[in-house]
Motif scaffolding. Structure first.
Motif, PDB file in Angstrom:
ATOM      1  N   TYR A 153       0.827  -1.211   0.000  1.00 11.61           N
ATOM      2  CA  TYR A 153       0.000   0.000   0.000  1.00 11.61           C
ATOM      3  C   TYR A 153       0.859   1.258   0.000  1.00 11.61           C
ATOM      4  O   TYR A 153       0.490   2.279  -0.595  1.00 11.61           O
ATOM      5  CB  TYR A 153      -0.918  -0.019   1.221  1.00 11.61           C
ATOM      6  CG  TYR A 153      -1.735   1.245   1.388  1.00 11.61           C
ATOM      7  CD1 TYR A 153      -2.834   1.507   0.570  1.00 11.61           C
ATOM      8  CD2 TYR A 153      -1.396   2.174   2.357  1.00 11.61           C
ATOM      9  CE1 TYR A 153      -3.578   2.662   0.716  1.00 11.61           C
ATOM     10  CE2 TYR A 153      -2.140   3.342   2.518  1.00 11.61           C
ATOM     11  CZ  TYR A 153      -3.229   3.576   1.697  1.00 11.61           C
ATOM     12  OH  TYR A 153      -3.955   4.735   1.846  1.00 11.61           O
ATOM     13  N   LYS A 154       2.017   1.193   0.645  1.00 14.43           N
ATOM     14  CA  LYS A 154       2.878   2.374   0.724  1.00 14.43           C
ATOM     15  C   LYS A 154       3.449   2.769  -0.628  1.00 14.43           C
ATOM     16  O   LYS A 154       3.741   3.945  -0.866  1.00 14.43           O
ATOM     17  CB  LYS A 154       4.010   2.111   1.731  1.00 14.43           C
ATOM     18  CG  LYS A 154       3.516   1.948   3.161  1.00 14.43           C
ATOM     19  CD  LYS A 154       4.652   1.602   4.107  1.00 14.43           C
ATOM     20  CE  LYS A 154       4.141   1.411   5.532  1.00 14.43           C
ATOM     21  NZ  LYS A 154       5.234   1.043   6.472  1.00 14.43           N
ATOM     22  N   SER A 155       3.630   1.804  -1.509  1.00 16.97           N
ATOM     23  CA  SER A 155       4.150   2.113  -2.834  1.00 16.97           C
ATOM     24  C   SER A 155       3.065   2.085  -3.915  1.00 16.97           C
ATOM     25  O   SER A 155       3.182   2.772  -4.926  1.00 16.97           O
ATOM     26  CB  SER A 155       5.268   1.134  -3.208  1.00 16.97           C
ATOM     27  OG  SER A 155       4.810  -0.199  -3.143  1.00 16.97           O
ATOM     28  N   HIS A 156       2.024   1.299  -3.694  1.00 14.49           N
ATOM     29  CA  HIS A 156       0.913   1.193  -4.645  1.00 14.49           C
ATOM     30  C   HIS A 156      -0.392   1.307  -3.852  1.00 14.49           C
ATOM     31  O   HIS A 156      -0.971   0.286  -3.479  1.00 14.49           O
ATOM     32  CB  HIS A 156       0.965  -0.141  -5.399  1.00 14.49           C
ATOM     33  CG  HIS A 156       2.227  -0.341  -6.169  1.00 14.49           C
ATOM     34  ND1 HIS A 156       2.438   0.205  -7.412  1.00 14.49           N
ATOM     35  CD2 HIS A 156       3.359  -1.000  -5.853  1.00 14.49           C
ATOM     36  CE1 HIS A 156       3.634  -0.126  -7.833  1.00 14.49           C
ATOM     37  NE2 HIS A 156       4.224  -0.851  -6.912  1.00 14.49           N
ATOM     38  N   PRO A 157      -0.856   2.508  -3.597  1.00 12.78           N
ATOM     39  CA  PRO A 157      -2.021   2.697  -2.720  1.00 12.78           C
ATOM     40  C   PRO A 157      -3.306   2.054  -3.234  1.00 12.78           C
ATOM     41  O   PRO A 157      -4.158   1.670  -2.429  1.00 12.78           O
ATOM     42  CB  PRO A 157      -2.172   4.220  -2.653  1.00 12.78           C
ATOM     43  CG  PRO A 157      -0.831   4.755  -3.027  1.00 12.78           C
ATOM     44  CD  PRO A 157      -0.273   3.789  -4.012  1.00 12.78           C
ATOM     45  N   ASN A 158      -3.453   1.931  -4.549  1.00 12.70           N
ATOM     46  CA  ASN A 158      -4.717   1.420  -5.091  1.00 12.70           C
ATOM     47  C   ASN A 158      -4.464   0.415  -6.203  1.00 12.70           C
ATOM     48  O   ASN A 158      -3.401   0.407  -6.824  1.00 12.70           O
ATOM     49  CB  ASN A 158      -5.563   2.577  -5.659  1.00 12.70           C
ATOM     50  CG  ASN A 158      -5.845   3.651  -4.631  1.00 12.70           C
ATOM     51  OD1 ASN A 158      -6.545   3.436  -3.666  1.00 12.70           O
ATOM     52  ND2 ASN A 158      -5.262   4.835  -4.848  1.00 12.70           N
ATOM     53  N   PHE A 159      -5.455  -0.440  -6.444  1.00 17.76           N
ATOM     54  CA  PHE A 159      -5.478  -1.246  -7.660  1.00 17.76           C
ATOM     55  C   PHE A 159      -6.842  -1.066  -8.302  1.00 17.76           C
ATOM     56  O   PHE A 159      -7.835  -0.790  -7.630  1.00 17.76           O
ATOM     57  CB  PHE A 159      -5.175  -2.725  -7.378  1.00 17.76           C
ATOM     58  CG  PHE A 159      -6.196  -3.432  -6.533  1.00 17.76           C
ATOM     59  CD1 PHE A 159      -7.282  -4.079  -7.106  1.00 17.76           C
ATOM     60  CD2 PHE A 159      -6.056  -3.474  -5.146  1.00 17.76           C
ATOM     61  CE1 PHE A 159      -8.216  -4.745  -6.332  1.00 17.76           C
ATOM     62  CE2 PHE A 159      -6.983  -4.148  -4.368  1.00 17.76           C
ATOM     63  CZ  PHE A 159      -8.071  -4.777  -4.953  1.00 17.76           C
ATOM     64  N   SER A 160      -6.865  -1.198  -9.609  1.00 18.35           N
ATOM     65  CA  SER A 160      -8.083  -0.886 -10.367  1.00 18.35           C
ATOM     66  C   SER A 160      -8.921  -2.137 -10.567  1.00 18.35           C
ATOM     67  O   SER A 160      -8.403  -3.216 -10.882  1.00 18.35           O
ATOM     68  CB  SER A 160      -7.723  -0.280 -11.724  1.00 18.35           C
ATOM     69  OG  SER A 160      -7.041   0.947 -11.552  1.00 18.35           O
ATOM     70  N   LEU A 161     -10.216  -2.009 -10.393  1.00 22.33           N
ATOM     71  CA  LEU A 161     -11.186  -3.059 -10.678  1.00 22.33           C
ATOM     72  C   LEU A 161     -12.301  -2.410 -11.488  1.00 22.33           C
ATOM     73  O   LEU A 161     -13.240  -1.857 -10.935  1.00 22.33           O
ATOM     74  CB  LEU A 161     -11.725  -3.678  -9.386  1.00 22.33           C
ATOM     75  CG  LEU A 161     -12.629  -4.902  -9.551  1.00 22.33           C
ATOM     76  CD1 LEU A 161     -11.858  -6.037 -10.221  1.00 22.33           C
ATOM     77  CD2 LEU A 161     -13.173  -5.354  -8.203  1.00 22.33           C
ATOM     78  N   GLY A 162     -12.144  -2.458 -12.818  1.00 28.60           N
ATOM     79  CA  GLY A 162     -13.065  -1.726 -13.677  1.00 28.60           C
ATOM     80  C   GLY A 162     -12.873  -0.231 -13.461  1.00 28.60           C
ATOM     81  O   GLY A 162     -11.755   0.279 -13.447  1.00 28.60           O
ATOM     82  N   PRO A 163     -13.957   0.476 -13.234  1.00 32.52           N
ATOM     83  CA  PRO A 163     -13.839   1.928 -13.016  1.00 32.52           C
ATOM     84  C   PRO A 163     -13.482   2.308 -11.587  1.00 32.52           C
ATOM     85  O   PRO A 163     -13.332   3.482 -11.278  1.00 32.52           O
ATOM     86  CB  PRO A 163     -15.248   2.436 -13.375  1.00 32.52           C
ATOM     87  CG  PRO A 163     -16.144   1.293 -13.023  1.00 32.52           C
ATOM     88  CD  PRO A 163     -15.366   0.034 -13.313  1.00 32.52           C
ATOM     89  N   TYR A 164     -13.343   1.306 -10.714  1.00 35.15           N
ATOM     90  CA  TYR A 164     -13.137   1.583  -9.295  1.00 35.15           C
ATOM     91  C   TYR A 164     -11.668   1.435  -8.919  1.00 35.15           C
ATOM     92  O   TYR A 164     -10.952   0.574  -9.429  1.00 35.15           O
ATOM     93  CB  TYR A 164     -13.977   0.635  -8.431  1.00 35.15           C
ATOM     94  CG  TYR A 164     -15.450   0.658  -8.770  1.00 35.15           C
ATOM     95  CD1 TYR A 164     -16.273   1.692  -8.329  1.00 35.15           C
ATOM     96  CD2 TYR A 164     -16.021  -0.365  -9.532  1.00 35.15           C
ATOM     97  CE1 TYR A 164     -17.620   1.711  -8.636  1.00 35.15           C
ATOM     98  CE2 TYR A 164     -17.366  -0.358  -9.847  1.00 35.15           C
ATOM     99  CZ  TYR A 164     -18.157   0.687  -9.401  1.00 35.15           C
ATOM    100  OH  TYR A 164     -19.483   0.719  -9.711  1.00 35.15           O
ATOM    101  N   LYS A 165     -11.231   2.274  -7.993  1.00 31.46           N
ATOM    102  CA  LYS A 165      -9.894   2.163  -7.410  1.00 31.46           C
ATOM    103  C   LYS A 165     -10.054   1.684  -5.971  1.00 31.46           C
ATOM    104  O   LYS A 165     -10.676   2.350  -5.153  1.00 31.46           O
ATOM    105  CB  LYS A 165      -9.165   3.512  -7.465  1.00 31.46           C
ATOM    106  CG  LYS A 165      -8.745   3.912  -8.874  1.00 31.46           C
ATOM    107  CD  LYS A 165      -7.818   5.105  -8.850  1.00 31.46           C
ATOM    108  CE  LYS A 165      -7.352   5.451 -10.252  1.00 31.46           C
ATOM    109  NZ  LYS A 165      -6.500   4.381 -10.806  1.00 31.46           N
TER     110      LYS A 165
END
Length: 273
Positions: A153-165
């Protein structure tokens, strides 16, 4: 005479699996060996290993404190043990490679077993007034997933699932819900407690339980552990430093950091599949 049909190729390479298993570090090997030993003991019908070593809230007293350490090693059947071993092994061997064998022993025999167990007992008995017993190594699998999720999370706060982060730190919670839905007799509360402790580990709040590196080096030198024990990981041979790679948010544009795979999911009521 008809030529026998060729067998379809295996979906995995047995040679690569064998190589991977032969390279497992010492503590990871010992954990797998103890899990196997307890599973074999459970095959006999004279003495119930599950009843003896499960984490049963109402059975915890001064004479049964050993349950705080035995429950991760005990499983309720072959498939339960197999799924948990498959889930735990890559996470545990990576942890040992990063932190060393002695640190792994100190943490997993100590707080990474007892703290999730204490939290589970507090909620299960103190708040819910229930007495559901739990066993299974998935407590460690979900704990390590929680720790890795915080680091990622510290380096990649989000991952994408369709239009959602979706925040990366929620990945173990999603896995916990999915496992509880798809598999029967799984302890949602047990897994949730493990994830919460994993978050504390990833945030660095459990560093206080790690023995000082100076003491670890002294023990290693005094006992010559590196020379005597095959597959031992020295405190000076750790792959990524004492507490793992410190994530950075200053990655160059277009270059993504190396995220931690979190596709491994490791539960009497069982902890795990």
């Amino acid at each position: 005479m008809a030529t026998p049909a060729a067998l379809p190729p295996l979906p995995f390479n047995p040679a690569r699996i064998r190589t991977y298993l032969l390279r497992l570090p010492l503590f990871t090997r010992l954990v797998l060996l103890v899990i196997l030993a307890f599973w074999l003991l459970e095959l006999q019908t004279i003495w119930s290993v599950v009843q003896w070593g499960a984490l049963i809230p109402e059975e915890i007293n001064l004479g049964t404190m050993y349950r705080l350490n035995t429950y991760p090693f005990i499983h309720t059947g072959f498939w339960h043990a197999l799924f948990n071993v498959v889930a735990l092994t890559p996470l545990l061997e990576r942890f040992e490679a990063e932190h060393g064998t002695l640190t792994s022993v100190a943490l997993f025999v100590g707080p990474l077993s007892t703290v999730p167990a204490g939290l589970y007992i507090l909620i299960e008995r103190g708040l819910l007034h229930r007495n559901t017993s739990v066993v299974g190594a998935s407590v460690w699998a979900f704990l390590l997933l929680g720790s890795e999720a915080i680091k990622t999370y510290k380096s990649h706060p989000n991952f994408s699932l369709g239009p959602y982060k979706i925040p990366t730190w929620t990945s173990p919670l999603v896995a916990c819900v999915v496992v509880s839905i798809l598999m029967s007799n799984v302890s949602f509360l047990g897994h949730l407690c493990a994830i919460l402790v994993g978050y504390l580990l990833g945030l660095g709040y459990l560093k206080v339980f790690v023995p000082p590196e100076k003491i670890l080096r002294w023990i290693e030198g005094k006992l010559n552990l590196l020379g005597r024990l095959p597959h031992y990981v020295s405190v000076d041979q750790k792959t990524y430093g004492r507490y793992g790679v410190l994530p950075t948010t200053n990655n160059p544009a277009g270059v993504s950091g190396s995220g931690t795979p979190m596709s491994f999911m490791g539960s009497t009521q069982r902890l795990g599949a």
